[in-house]
Design a protein around this motif. Structure first.
Motif, mmCIF file in Angstrom:
data_model
loop_
_atom_site.group_PDB
_atom_site.id
_atom_site.type_symbol
_atom_site.label_atom_id
_atom_site.label_comp_id
_atom_site.label_asym_id
_atom_site.label_seq_id
_atom_site.Cartn_x
_atom_site.Cartn_y
_atom_site.Cartn_z
ATOM 1 N N PHE A 1 -16.892 -13.314 28.892
ATOM 2 C CA PHE A 1 -17.544 -12.847 27.670
ATOM 3 C C PHE A 1 -17.109 -13.751 26.514
ATOM 4 C CE2 PHE A 1 -17.020 -9.216 30.504
ATOM 5 C CZ PHE A 1 -18.327 -8.751 30.590
ATOM 6 N N PRO A 2 -17.691 -14.939 26.415
ATOM 7 C CA PRO A 2 -17.222 -15.929 25.440
ATOM 8 C C PRO A 2 -17.371 -15.497 23.984
ATOM 9 C CG PRO A 2 -19.238 -16.680 26.530
ATOM 10 C CD PRO A 2 -18.783 -15.446 27.241
ATOM 11 N N VAL A 3 -18.367 -14.717 23.644
ATOM 12 C CA VAL A 3 -18.529 -14.269 22.252
ATOM 13 C C VAL A 3 -17.395 -13.314 21.879
ATOM 14 C CG1 VAL A 3 -20.022 -13.037 20.638
ATOM 15 C CG2 VAL A 3 -21.025 -14.642 22.276
ATOM 16 N N ALA A 4 -17.094 -12.386 22.776
ATOM 17 C CA ALA A 4 -15.985 -11.455 22.528
ATOM 18 C C ALA A 4 -14.662 -12.200 22.436
ATOM 19 C CB ALA A 4 -15.920 -10.392 23.629
ATOM 20 N N GLU A 5 -14.478 -13.191 23.294
ATOM 21 C CA GLU A 5 -13.241 -13.966 23.273
ATOM 22 C C GLU A 5 -13.096 -14.733 21.966
ATOM 23 O OE1 GLU A 5 -12.658 -16.297 26.909
ATOM 24 O OE2 GLU A 5 -13.692 -14.692 27.998
ATOM 25 N N ILE B 1 4.060 -9.692 4.641
ATOM 26 C CA ILE B 1 2.704 -9.142 4.683
ATOM 27 C C ILE B 1 2.388 -8.870 6.153
ATOM 28 C CG2 ILE B 1 0.261 -9.528 4.183
ATOM 29 C CD1 ILE B 1 1.230 -11.514 1.985
ATOM 30 N N GLN B 2 2.340 -7.611 6.505
ATOM 31 C CA GLN B 2 2.206 -7.226 7.906
ATOM 32 C C GLN B 2 0.754 -7.274 8.374
ATOM 33 O OE1 GLN B 2 4.778 -6.707 10.062
ATOM 34 N NE2 GLN B 2 6.009 -7.426 8.346
ATOM 35 N N CYS B 3 0.353 -8.398 8.913
ATOM 36 C CA CYS B 3 -0.970 -8.559 9.516
ATOM 37 C C CYS B 3 -0.866 -8.246 11.001
ATOM 38 C CB CYS B 3 -1.466 -9.994 9.349
ATOM 39 S SG CYS B 3 -1.677 -10.469 7.644
ATOM 40 N N TYR B 4 -2.027 -8.020 11.605
ATOM 41 C CA TYR B 4 -2.028 -7.694 13.021
ATOM 42 C C TYR B 4 -3.376 -8.038 13.625
ATOM 43 C CZ TYR B 4 -0.285 -5.373 17.171
ATOM 44 O OH TYR B 4 0.166 -5.130 18.438
ATOM 45 N N VAL B 5 -3.463 -7.937 14.943
ATOM 46 C CA VAL B 5 -4.720 -8.095 15.663
ATOM 47 C C VAL B 5 -5.045 -6.740 16.264
ATOM 48 C CG1 VAL B 5 -5.891 -9.224 17.591
ATOM 49 C CG2 VAL B 5 -4.253 -10.501 16.204
ATOM 50 N N HIS B 6 -6.057 -6.082 15.733
ATOM 51 C CA HIS B 6 -6.420 -4.769 16.245
ATOM 52 C C HIS B 6 -7.372 -4.838 17.430
ATOM 53 C CE1 HIS B 6 -4.572 -2.954 12.714
ATOM 54 N NE2 HIS B 6 -4.655 -1.827 13.369
ATOM 55 N N PHE B 7 -8.048 -5.950 17.584
ATOM 56 C CA PHE B 7 -9.094 -6.016 18.592
ATOM 57 C C PHE B 7 -8.934 -7.221 19.501
ATOM 58 C CE2 PHE B 7 -10.942 -3.990 14.791
ATOM 59 C CZ PHE B 7 -11.084 -2.712 15.310
ATOM 60 N N PRO B 8 -8.109 -7.104 20.543
ATOM 61 C CA PRO B 8 -8.073 -8.183 21.521
ATOM 62 C C PRO B 8 -9.358 -8.143 22.350
ATOM 63 C CG PRO B 8 -6.765 -6.343 22.296
ATOM 64 C CD PRO B 8 -7.238 -5.989 20.907
ATOM 65 N N ALA B 9 -9.626 -9.208 23.068
ATOM 66 C CA ALA B 9 -10.768 -9.199 23.986
ATOM 67 C C ALA B 9 -10.390 -8.268 25.144
ATOM 68 C CB ALA B 9 -11.052 -10.606 24.484
ATOM 69 N N LEU B 10 -10.980 -7.088 25.175
ATOM 70 C CA LEU B 10 -10.575 -6.062 26.139
ATOM 71 C C LEU B 10 -10.678 -6.521 27.583
ATOM 72 C CD1 LEU B 10 -11.968 -2.756 24.620
ATOM 73 C CD2 LEU B 10 -9.621 -3.577 24.680
ATOM 74 N N HIS B 11 -11.680 -7.328 27.889
ATOM 75 C CA HIS B 11 -11.858 -7.740 29.278
ATOM 76 C C HIS B 11 -10.724 -8.652 29.761
ATOM 77 C CE1 HIS B 11 -13.562 -11.173 27.136
ATOM 78 N NE2 HIS B 11 -13.458 -11.867 28.243
ATOM 79 N N LEU B 12 -9.905 -9.145 28.826
ATOM 80 C CA LEU B 12 -8.773 -9.982 29.216
ATOM 81 C C LEU B 12 -7.457 -9.217 29.283
ATOM 82 C CD1 LEU B 12 -9.592 -13.288 27.289
ATOM 83 C CD2 LEU B 12 -10.120 -12.653 29.663
ATOM 84 N N THR B 13 -7.486 -7.926 28.978
ATOM 85 C CA THR B 13 -6.271 -7.122 29.110
ATOM 86 C C THR B 13 -6.008 -6.860 30.591
ATOM 87 O OG1 THR B 13 -7.475 -5.048 28.860
ATOM 88 C CG2 THR B 13 -6.574 -6.049 26.846
ATOM 89 N N SER B 14 -4.781 -6.542 30.908
ATOM 90 C CA SER B 14 -4.378 -6.369 32.310
ATOM 91 C C SER B 14 -5.237 -5.348 33.047
ATOM 92 C CB SER B 14 -2.906 -5.949 32.387
ATOM 93 O OG SER B 14 -2.087 -6.956 31.862
ATOM 94 N N LEU B 15 -5.532 -4.217 32.397
ATOM 95 C CA LEU B 15 -6.317 -3.173 33.059
ATOM 96 C C LEU B 15 -7.682 -3.693 33.484
ATOM 97 C CD1 LEU B 15 -6.853 -0.205 33.885
ATOM 98 C CD2 LEU B 15 -7.752 0.125 31.586
ATOM 99 N N TYR B 16 -8.412 -4.307 32.569
ATOM 100 C CA TYR B 16 -9.759 -4.778 32.886
ATOM 101 C C TYR B 16 -9.728 -5.936 33.884
ATOM 102 C CZ TYR B 16 -11.801 -1.750 29.394
ATOM 103 O OH TYR B 16 -12.219 -0.640 28.709
ATOM 104 N N ARG B 17 -8.715 -6.762 33.821
ATOM 105 C CA ARG B 17 -8.604 -7.849 34.800
ATOM 106 C C ARG B 17 -8.330 -7.269 36.183
ATOM 107 N NH1 ARG B 17 -5.270 -12.942 32.568
ATOM 108 N NH2 ARG B 17 -7.125 -13.990 31.778
ATOM 109 N N ARG B 18 -7.415 -6.283 36.227
ATOM 110 C CA ARG B 18 -7.026 -5.704 37.510
ATOM 111 C C ARG B 18 -8.139 -4.848 38.103
ATOM 112 N NH1 ARG B 18 -3.088 -2.753 35.831
ATOM 113 N NH2 ARG B 18 -4.132 -0.743 35.993
#
Length: 181
Positions: free
Chosen positions: A156-160, A130-147
């Protein structure tokens, strides 16, 4: 993928500008005029124009859209009924006056309610094919937003918290009743 429908003319007009790098006139319009006229750039834009092949594919699929949407709705209703009242799994609310494309089916795994983590849940589901996935990571923790913006965990604790508990279950029109079950 690649098609846009707009209920309001203003959205269509804005999309036409955005998909052409923010230019007011497409290349074919600029080159077909007998008299020269320079385009203007009025908005930040993107390169979102689709190829003729993509357009032909979209037009061929368009007659199936309502059938596919109806099938997706059946699957969503079956999922909603199956997950109703199961501790630890919460379905997302949908607004009755909004018509959704129902392109994904995310659920929330209530933190602490299950004996396994979200990632262990996904791994276990995949072990059952059963192929599950995570479509919505916390964007502010992705490399681009961190950098670029300097975001860090805790900003952003609610988003996290939401991102850490969301799982997307399979949802596509060709699913059989057994697939859904």
């Amino acid at each position: 993928g690649g098609m846009l429908t707009c209920a309001e003319e203003r959205f269509r007009e804005a999309a036409e500008v955005w998909h052409l790098h923010g230019m007011t006139r497409a290349a074919w319009e600029r080159h077909n005029d007998a008299e020269f006229s320079l385009y203007d750039i009025t908005e930040p834009g993107f390169k979102f124009n689709m190829s003729d092949l993509q357009a032909a594919l979209g037009l061929a699929q368009l007659p199936r859209a309502e059938t596919w949407l109806a099938r997706r709705k059946e699957i969503v209703e079956a999922y909603d009924a199956a997950f109703a009242g199961i501790p630890g799994i919460r379905t997302l609310k949908r607004r009755p006056h909004v018509r959704s494309a129902l392109h994904i089916y995310p659920v929330i795994l209530e933190p602490g309610a299950l004996r396994i983590s979200r990632d262990q849940f996904i791994t276990a589901m995949r072990a059952e094919n059963i192929q599950c996935y995570v479509h919505f990571p916390a964007l502010h923790l992705t490399s681009l937003y961190r950098r670029v913006l300097g975001h860090k965990p805790g900003d952003f604790p609610v988003a996290e918290a939401a991102a850490a508990s969301l799982v997307t279950l399979p949802l596509f029109p060709a699913m059989t009743a057994d697939d859904v079950q």
